[in-house]
Enzyme design. Structure first.
Site, PDB file in Angstrom:
ATOM      1  N   ASP A  46      73.114  68.554  16.524  1.00  0.00           N
ATOM      2  CA  ASP A  46      74.405  67.964  16.879  1.00  0.00           C
ATOM      3  C   ASP A  46      75.397  69.052  17.276  1.00  0.00           C
ATOM      4  OD1 ASP A  46      73.647  65.355  16.503  1.00  0.00           O
ATOM      5  OD2 ASP A  46      74.267  65.293  14.407  1.00  0.00           O
ATOM      6  N   ARG A  67     101.318  68.204   1.924  1.00  0.00           N
ATOM      7  CA  ARG A  67     101.224  69.549   1.364  1.00  0.00           C
ATOM      8  C   ARG A  67      99.852  69.680   0.714  1.00  0.00           C
ATOM      9  NH1 ARG A  67     105.041  73.590  -0.858  1.00  0.00           N
ATOM     10  NH2 ARG A  67     106.630  72.393   0.196  1.00  0.00           N
ATOM     11  N   ALA A  73      92.585  67.789   0.045  1.00  0.00           N
ATOM     12  CA  ALA A  73      93.248  68.265  -1.171  1.00  0.00           C
ATOM     13  C   ALA A  73      94.769  68.259  -1.081  1.00  0.00           C
ATOM     14  CB  ALA A  73      92.739  69.665  -1.530  1.00  0.00           C
ATOM     15  N   SER A 110      82.787  64.093   4.536  1.00  0.00           N
ATOM     16  CA  SER A 110      82.733  65.022   3.390  1.00  0.00           C
ATOM     17  C   SER A 110      83.987  64.956   2.532  1.00  0.00           C
ATOM     18  CB  SER A 110      82.530  66.460   3.867  1.00  0.00           C
ATOM     19  OG  SER A 110      81.355  66.570   4.606  1.00  0.00           O
ATOM     20  N   GLU A 145      86.092  65.895  15.779  1.00  0.00           N
ATOM     21  CA  GLU A 145      87.380  65.888  15.095  1.00  0.00           C
ATOM     22  C   GLU A 145      88.200  67.125  15.427  1.00  0.00           C
ATOM     23  OE1 GLU A 145      85.165  68.490  13.769  1.00  0.00           O
ATOM     24  OE2 GLU A 145      84.538  66.881  12.435  1.00  0.00           O
TER      25      GLU A 145
HETATM   26  P1  NAP Z   1      77.409  72.982  11.065  1.00  0.00           P
HETATM   27  O1  NAP Z   1      78.066  73.749  10.009  1.00  0.00           O
HETATM   28  O2  NAP Z   1      75.977  73.240  11.381  1.00  0.00           O
HETATM   29  O3  NAP Z   1      77.639  71.411  10.868  1.00  0.00           O
HETATM   30  C1  NAP Z   1      77.561  70.803   9.661  1.00  0.00           C
HETATM   31  C2  NAP Z   1      76.617  69.614   9.735  1.00  0.00           C
HETATM   32  O4  NAP Z   1      77.276  68.530  10.388  1.00  0.00           O
HETATM   33  C3  NAP Z   1      75.324  69.868  10.493  1.00  0.00           C
HETATM   34  O5  NAP Z   1      74.284  69.338   9.718  1.00  0.00           O
HETATM   35  C4  NAP Z   1      75.517  69.095  11.771  1.00  0.00           C
HETATM   36  O6  NAP Z   1      74.303  68.637  12.326  1.00  0.00           O
HETATM   37  C5  NAP Z   1      76.321  67.930  11.263  1.00  0.00           C
HETATM   38  N1  NAP Z   1      77.073  67.136  12.239  1.00  0.00           N
HETATM   39  C6  NAP Z   1      77.712  67.527  13.368  1.00  0.00           C
HETATM   40  N2  NAP Z   1      78.294  66.473  13.947  1.00  0.00           N
HETATM   41  C7  NAP Z   1      78.015  65.382  13.174  1.00  0.00           C
HETATM   42  C8  NAP Z   1      78.336  64.004  13.257  1.00  0.00           C
HETATM   43  N3  NAP Z   1      79.084  63.526  14.248  1.00  0.00           N
HETATM   44  N4  NAP Z   1      77.894  63.189  12.267  1.00  0.00           N
HETATM   45  C9  NAP Z   1      77.156  63.639  11.251  1.00  0.00           C
HETATM   46  N5  NAP Z   1      76.812  64.937  11.121  1.00  0.00           N
HETATM   47  C10 NAP Z   1      77.250  65.799  12.075  1.00  0.00           C
HETATM   48  O7  NAP Z   1      78.282  73.168  12.408  1.00  0.00           O
HETATM   49  P2  NAP Z   1      77.988  72.472  13.788  1.00  0.00           P
HETATM   50  O8  NAP Z   1      76.565  72.045  13.878  1.00  0.00           O
HETATM   51  O9  NAP Z   1      78.542  73.351  14.824  1.00  0.00           O
HETATM   52  O10 NAP Z   1      78.865  71.127  13.715  1.00  0.00           O
HETATM   53  C11 NAP Z   1      80.236  71.161  13.745  1.00  0.00           C
HETATM   54  C12 NAP Z   1      80.752  70.086  12.855  1.00  0.00           C
HETATM   55  O11 NAP Z   1      80.504  70.414  11.492  1.00  0.00           O
HETATM   56  C13 NAP Z   1      82.239  69.908  12.925  1.00  0.00           C
HETATM   57  O12 NAP Z   1      82.617  69.134  14.031  1.00  0.00           O
HETATM   58  C14 NAP Z   1      82.522  69.238  11.592  1.00  0.00           C
HETATM   59  O13 NAP Z   1      82.460  67.827  11.715  1.00  0.00           O
HETATM   60  C15 NAP Z   1      81.385  69.659  10.696  1.00  0.00           C
HETATM   61  N6  NAP Z   1      81.900  70.402   9.556  1.00  0.00           N
HETATM   62  C16 NAP Z   1      81.731  69.837   8.323  1.00  0.00           C
HETATM   63  C17 NAP Z   1      82.265  70.447   7.204  1.00  0.00           C
HETATM   64  C18 NAP Z   1      82.082  69.754   5.890  1.00  0.00           C
HETATM   65  O14 NAP Z   1      81.414  68.713   5.859  1.00  0.00           O
HETATM   66  N7  NAP Z   1      82.634  70.284   4.817  1.00  0.00           N
HETATM   67  C19 NAP Z   1      82.952  71.654   7.307  1.00  0.00           C
HETATM   68  C20 NAP Z   1      83.098  72.212   8.579  1.00  0.00           C
HETATM   69  C21 NAP Z   1      82.572  71.560   9.695  1.00  0.00           C
HETATM   70  P3  NAP Z   1      73.266  69.655  13.055  1.00  0.00           P
HETATM   71  O15 NAP Z   1      72.579  70.394  11.962  1.00  0.00           O
HETATM   72  O16 NAP Z   1      72.358  68.728  13.803  1.00  0.00           O
HETATM   73  O17 NAP Z   1      74.034  70.570  13.963  1.00  0.00           O
END
Ligand code: NAP
Ligand code: MN
Length: 267
Positions: free
Chosen positions: A52, A151, A188, A169, A125
């Site tokens: 993704d 805040r 938070a 999350s 997002e």
């Molecule tokens: P990453 O750190 O590898 O992403 C975190 C996980 O989110 C990966 O398993 C990714 O899938 C999955 N993901 C991405 N888009 C998704 C969606 N629309 N629905 C469900 N899961 C999804 O970073 P990345 O692959 O570059 O993805 C960026 C996204 O990570 C950001 O847009 C944000 O939504 C998310 N993120 C989540 C957190 C958290 O949950 N605490 C923190 C920062 C960012 P793949 O392994 O297939 O790439």
């Protein structure tokens, strides 16, 4: 798919392991009458190879084209934007060969910075949070209504398809991408007799505008994330959000609705 729509651009990492999987796919695509193009501007179909995250990057790097069909091809587990596995050649070619390829449209979020009026698009997002240990303070407006002063660590404004990512999350709701809306979730928040926020996520219609006004006299250092890219907004006082008319089109397959994906991934 008609012949004039067979220009294919494939986005992938130049890594041995990825190349080994991509090369047979490129050959197959050519055998099926697709023309591989090096310039994404000449493409009608843009495929990303990876997960993704790779799909989000491919959409951003090719400028969120709404006149293109995006195809997510996974090298691991099937995610939310990847409808195909890299080894499943037959499924891919059958789907792309079908004249009645059904298209699904994903809403995007438009984010505008006040200091230079620049606009960015997000498929998942936009997140805004403090980069220092102190809390981030900002006023939240819905249309012209002052709503609350936040805040805390930060806020996430997510699209329906992004609702299963970062938003989930922090216990935001999973939203059907057929709904024209976007969701605001807290990270938070401080809630006490001095500071009060809604405390739950809220969903806004596409007719609403959202504005964050960042408090200026507190030396805040917010960082802003648009999908998987970071932006520095030290000079921005306010950030405006609305659901954009721009949509990202992907292939719609049988038995692969958004809710199939939610069940496959989480249940
Ligand atoms: P990453 O750190 O590898 O992403 C975190 C996980 O989110 C990966 O398993 C990714 O899938 C999955 N993901 C991405 N888009 C998704 C969606 N629309 N629905 C469900 N899961 C999804 O970073 P990345 O692959 O570059 O993805 C960026 C996204 O990570 C950001 O847009 C944000 O939504 C998310 N993120 C989540 C957190 C958290 O949950 N605490 C923190 C920062 C960012 P793949 O392994 O297939 O790439
Ligand atoms: Mn990833």
């Amino acid at each position: 798919m008609t012949d004039d729509r067979r220009n294919l651009f494939v986005a992938y990492k130049q890594e041995d392991e990825v190349l080994r999987k991509v090369e047979p796919l490129l050959e197959l695509a050519q055998n099926y009458g697709f023309t591989l193009v090096d310039d994404y501007k000449k493409a009608n179909i843009i495929a990303s190879i990876g997960g993704d995250g790779a799909f989000l990057q491919a959409v951003r790097k090719t400028g969120f084209r709404d006149d293109c069909l995006y195809v997510g091809v996974s090298t691991g587990e099937l995610g939310f934007y990847c409808d195909f596995h890299v080894d499943d050649h037959e499924k891919m070619m059958t789907a792309m060969d079908n004249n009645q390829v059904e298209v699904r449209k994903y809403p995007t979020l438009a984010v505008t910075m006040d200091h230079d009026d620049s606009t960015f698009y997000c498929l998942n997002e936009c997140s805004i949070r403090s980069s220092i240990i102190k809390t981030l303070v900002m006023d939240v407006f819905i249309d012209d209504l002052y709503f609350e002063t936040f805040r805390g660590d930060g806020m996430i404004v997510s699209t329906p398809t992004g609702s299963t990512a970062y938003n989930k999350s922090v216990t935001g709701a999973v939203v059907d991408p057929k709904l024209q809306c976007y969701q605001v979730s807290e990270m938070a928040s401080l809630n006490n007799n001095l500071y009060r926020t809604l405390g739950s996520s809220f969903v806004l219609s596409n007719e609403r505008k959202l504005t964050f006004k960042i408090e200026q006299d507190n030396n805040q250092y917010p960082i802003i994330g648009i999908d998987n890219e970071a932006l520095s907004i030290r000079h921005s006082e306010s950030i405006r959000f609305h659901l954009s008319d721009l949509v990202v089109k992907t292939v719609k397959l049988k038995d692969n609705s958004f809710w199939h994906k939610v069940r496959r991934s989480f249940l």
